[in-house]
Design a protein around this motif. Structure first.
Motif, PDB file in Angstrom:
ATOM      1  N   ASN A  34       0.894  -1.034  -0.089  1.00 35.93           N
ATOM      2  CA  ASN A  34       0.120   0.095  -0.076  1.00 35.93           C
ATOM      3  C   ASN A  34       0.830   1.136   0.070  1.00 35.93           C
TER       4      ASN A  34
ATOM      5  N   GLU B 233      -4.632   9.108   9.553  1.00 29.45           N
ATOM      6  CA  GLU B 233      -5.728   8.415  10.135  1.00 29.45           C
ATOM      7  C   GLU B 233      -6.973   9.673  10.199  1.00 29.45           C
TER       8      GLU B 233
ATOM      9  N   ASP C 241     -10.072   6.413   3.872  1.00 24.73           N
ATOM     10  CA  ASP C 241      -9.538   5.239   3.343  1.00 24.73           C
ATOM     11  C   ASP C 241      -8.340   4.683   3.500  1.00 24.73           C
TER      12      ASP C 241
ATOM     13  N   ARG D 253      -7.378   4.662   6.960  1.00 21.80           N
ATOM     14  CA  ARG D 253      -7.321   3.928   8.347  1.00 21.80           C
ATOM     15  C   ARG D 253      -6.927   2.385   8.624  1.00 21.80           C
ATOM     16  N   GLU D 254      -7.418   1.669   7.799  1.00 24.76           N
ATOM     17  CA  GLU D 254      -6.847   0.416   8.158  1.00 24.76           C
ATOM     18  C   GLU D 254      -5.576   0.301   7.937  1.00 24.76           C
ATOM     19  N   ASP D 255      -5.054   0.540   6.986  1.00 24.71           N
ATOM     20  CA  ASP D 255      -3.640   0.763   6.571  1.00 24.71           C
ATOM     21  C   ASP D 255      -2.782   1.375   7.672  1.00 24.71           C
TER      22      ASP D 255
ATOM     23  N   SER E   2      -3.627   1.529  10.836  1.00 28.22           N
ATOM     24  CA  SER E   2      -3.530   0.530  11.998  1.00 28.22           C
ATOM     25  C   SER E   2      -2.614  -0.298  11.844  1.00 28.22           C
ATOM     26  N   LYS E   3      -2.707  -1.260  10.702  1.00 29.66           N
ATOM     27  CA  LYS E   3      -1.541  -2.171  10.512  1.00 29.66           C
ATOM     28  C   LYS E   3      -0.224  -1.691  10.700  1.00 29.66           C
TER      29      LYS E   3
ATOM     30  N   LYS F 214       1.032  -1.239  14.178  1.00 29.60           N
ATOM     31  CA  LYS F 214       1.496  -2.353  14.717  1.00 29.60           C
ATOM     32  C   LYS F 214       2.890  -2.953  14.433  1.00 29.60           C
TER      33      LYS F 214
END
Length: 293
Positions: A150, A235, A240, A242-244, A246-247, A250
């Motif tokens: 991404n 974020e 669009d 936000r998921e990337d 969050s990953k 981590k």
């Protein structure tokens, strides 16, 4: 009729790099690119850099644009000053202590011209020891493939290669560099540029990154803090992503803990403490970002 040589603005930041800056500038002049402007922002150097820059401007008055600050304002503020003076269709970055290889500009311009969807062109970069001139490593390793990456991962992967960057001017963030990120705002700048197009990768070394005592890569704690700030800004700004985000948070916190603390005999205890600190820092940054929404 379109020119065969679209204008390139060379974007150079300097600060107390007197012993390196001439080599950097000479590597620009050795490009022999016919449609060029060299925009240099010096952030209040006290070692004589500005005198050297003025000498180059006197020799090449139509080629050099100088922004000479009398006090140190920081990398991001200096970068925005330089960016405002760049008028080229393409913008090529070079650190005041780094070096370009011959033919870099013409090769990148050609690729950008033939790939209109490309917003950023980047090459491999050789890291070298300033004292010995010996190669430390070439980055990135192997062939560069972003098919399964991404935008955040891509920008992070190429993040060490800033002096090889060439941007398409109409793809960069309209507001420039994020003022709230004092030093490492380039990562967000690259991410937002890649939202407007693809990355073009040249699988050869076109720039050399100088490692010395004042290299920006010597400040991992500050890099981590400002990269976390970048992630929370993304974020807040782009639903669009936000998921990337969050990953990546981590992965990034685990990577940082491993790289910084793995050598300690009390690494397990420190990692536990570190996780608590990360949460506290993240919460504070998140609150500040939330106030900006």
């Amino acid at each position: 009729m379109r020119s065969a040589y679209p204008k390139v603005s060379v974007f150079v930041i300097t600060y107390n790099q007197k012993v390196f800056v001439q080599e950097a500038i000479e590597s620009i002049l050795m490009q022999h690119y016919p449609n060029l402007e060299i925009v240099i922002g010096d952030d209040g150097s006290t070692d004589g850099v500005q005198e050297i820059l003025l000498q180059y401007q006197e020799k090449h008055p139509s080629l050099f644009k100088l922004i000479l600050s009398q006090s140190n304002e920081g990398i991001t503020a200096n970068s925005n000053k330089i960016l405002k003076e760049c008028t080229g269709e393409y913008i090529a970055w070079l650190g005041g202590d780094d070096i370009w290889m011959p033919g870099k500009l013409i090769q990148q311009v050609s690729l950008m011209e033939n790939n209109p969807q490309g917003s950023l062109c980047v090459s491999k970069v050789e890291w070298f020891d300033s004292k010995t001139d010996k190669t430390m490593r070439v980055y990135p390793h192997g062939d560069f493939n972003v098919e399964n990456m991404n935008i955040i991962d891509t920008a992070y992967y190429i993040g060490c290669n800033g002096s090889s960057y060439m941007f398409r001017r109409n793809a960069i963030p309209q507001y420039g560099f994020e003022p709230s990120i004092s030093m490492f705002s380039d990562w967000l700048f690259v991410i937002e540029t890649l939202r407007n197009g693809n990355v073009i990768f040249i699988n050869e070394v076109l720039a050399r990154y100088r490692r010395h005592g004042e290299s920006m890569s010597n400040f991992p704690d500050l890099i981590f803090k400002e990269h976390m700030q970048t992630l929370f800004l993304l974020e807040a700004k782009y639903g669009d992503m936000r998921e990337d985000v969050s990953k990546f948070i981590k992965k990034y916190t685990l990577f940082y803990a491993h790289e910084v603390m793995i050598s300690s005999p009390t690494a397990i205890v420190l990692k536990g403490i570190f996780k608590i600190l990360v949460k506290r820092i993240a919460k504070k940054i998140h609150i500040r970002v939330g106030q900006l929404r």
